[in-house]
Write an enzyme that holds these catalytic residues in place. Sequence first.
Site, PDB file in Angstrom:
ATOM      1  N   ASP A 134       0.838  -1.204   0.000  1.00 36.42           N
ATOM      2  CA  ASP A 134       0.000   0.000   0.000  1.00 36.42           C
ATOM      3  C   ASP A 134       0.875   1.258   0.000  1.00 36.42           C
ATOM      4  OD1 ASP A 134       0.860  -0.203   2.617  1.00 36.42           O
ATOM      5  OD2 ASP A 134      -1.101   0.152   3.525  1.00 36.42           O
ATOM      6  N   SER A 135       2.206   1.056   0.040  1.00 35.02           N
ATOM      7  CA  SER A 135       3.135   2.171  -0.187  1.00 35.02           C
ATOM      8  C   SER A 135       2.873   2.798  -1.551  1.00 35.02           C
ATOM      9  CB  SER A 135       4.587   1.686  -0.099  1.00 35.02           C
ATOM     10  OG  SER A 135       4.786   0.542  -0.907  1.00 35.02           O
TER      11      SER A 135
ATOM     12  N   ASP B  11      -1.125  -6.107  -0.200  1.00 34.00           N
ATOM     13  CA  ASP B  11      -1.428  -5.483   1.091  1.00 34.00           C
ATOM     14  C   ASP B  11      -2.923  -5.269   1.263  1.00 34.00           C
ATOM     15  OD1 ASP B  11       0.698  -5.064   2.790  1.00 34.00           O
ATOM     16  OD2 ASP B  11       1.267  -3.134   1.900  1.00 34.00           O
TER      17      ASP B  11
ATOM     18  N   LYS C 226      -1.273  -9.377   3.045  1.00 35.95           N
ATOM     19  CA  LYS C 226      -0.493  -8.943   4.215  1.00 35.95           C
ATOM     20  C   LYS C 226      -1.326  -7.927   4.993  1.00 35.95           C
ATOM     21  CE  LYS C 226       3.247  -6.032   3.834  1.00 35.95           C
ATOM     22  NZ  LYS C 226       2.783  -4.839   4.587  1.00 35.95           N
TER      23      LYS C 226
ATOM     24  N   GLU D  94      -1.250  -5.413   8.821  1.00 38.45           N
ATOM     25  CA  GLU D  94      -0.358  -4.830   9.836  1.00 38.45           C
ATOM     26  C   GLU D  94      -0.897  -5.022  11.254  1.00 38.45           C
ATOM     27  OE1 GLU D  94       0.405  -0.710   8.886  1.00 38.45           O
ATOM     28  OE2 GLU D  94       1.112  -1.207   6.867  1.00 38.45           O
TER      29      GLU D  94
ATOM     30  N   GLU E  14       9.444  -4.202  10.329  1.00 37.67           N
ATOM     31  CA  GLU E  14       9.837  -2.890   9.784  1.00 37.67           C
ATOM     32  C   GLU E  14      10.261  -1.933  10.905  1.00 37.67           C
ATOM     33  OE1 GLU E  14       6.994  -1.206   7.068  1.00 37.67           O
ATOM     34  OE2 GLU E  14       8.133   0.655   6.868  1.00 37.67           O
TER      35      GLU E  14
HETATM   36  O1  KIV Z   1       3.573  -1.106   1.614  1.00 39.85           O
HETATM   37  C1  KIV Z   1       4.718  -1.556   1.552  1.00 39.85           C
HETATM   38  O2  KIV Z   1       5.471  -1.360   0.578  1.00 39.85           O
HETATM   39  C2  KIV Z   1       5.200  -2.359   2.666  1.00 39.85           C
HETATM   40  C3  KIV Z   1       6.660  -2.632   2.727  1.00 39.85           C
HETATM   41  C4  KIV Z   1       7.393  -1.415   3.034  1.00 39.85           C
HETATM   42  C5  KIV Z   1       6.980  -3.748   3.639  1.00 39.85           C
HETATM   43  O3  KIV Z   1       4.442  -2.742   3.506  1.00 39.85           O
END
Ligand code: KIV
Length: 268
Positions: free
Chosen positions: A43-44, A82, A112, A114, A182
């Site tokens: 989600d970056s 994500d 994934k 968090e 992280e």
């Molecule tokens: O969103 C993302 O790119 C991430 C990584 C930085 C692990 O969660």
Amino acid sequence: MNSIRTFKKMKHKNEKIVMLTAYDYPSAKYVEMAGIDLILVGDSLGMVVLGYENTLNVTVSDMVHHAKAVRNGAKESFIVVDMPYMSYHISNEETKRNAAKLILETGANAVKLEGGKPSRIEAIKAIIDCEIPVVGHLGLTPQSIYQFGGYVVQGKKEADQEKILEQAKAIEQAGAFMIVLEGIPEKLGEKITENLSIPTIGIGAGRFTDGQVLVYHDVLGMADFAPKFVRKYMNLSDKIPANLKKFINDVKEGEFPKKEQIYAPMDK
Ligand code: KIV
């Protein structure tokens, strides 16, 4: 294609696991061509692709849109997508529906999410109950930046280290097949890695995790800001505008197009 069993075996053979993010067809194609072990549609993308200040406004639809393109570019890769902010926070039913949408509409292999508090553990169990593999994510989790008061390294104090280690164990117990760690001290990265049988993938978590992940735009030097843990292998943010400028100048000065770029060029 790699599978969750591949990653477990890699940990047990002490073979480093390398993950990179990708967000679209070309980035996925290049990451796969480079021989990556698994891809994360992070989600970056909210920050590096959509230009948001943080990841909080990314939606399930954004993730579906980008993850589909990633699958088109990386047909042979194991892809983790994500779950964005508020897609797994409300109820187990909503969590399951969102996880299934992310998998079924994109062709990704795992999701994934968090955090490690009890409600997150329940969310992980709910998703696994739908036969969807889950990656956990602990430490400086970007969806919690307001709670942390910014992008602050987590687990500096002994008590916080204990808490993060316990959460990592709970994530493993819940059935996750991997954990991203992280923004934590190296010592904690090592301790969690030693205490778990599932692989740990570090980003700003030191040398002793089972693998490393970085953001595509950071590795290629295309992001606006690079945290301490990034190594830039190129500086595309200089190279791209410099080369685009050459095109602009070539057109202005009559240097483009030349014969090679013209269909049936005239003789004058
Ligand atoms: O969103 C993302 O790119 C991430 C990584 C930085 C692990 O969660």
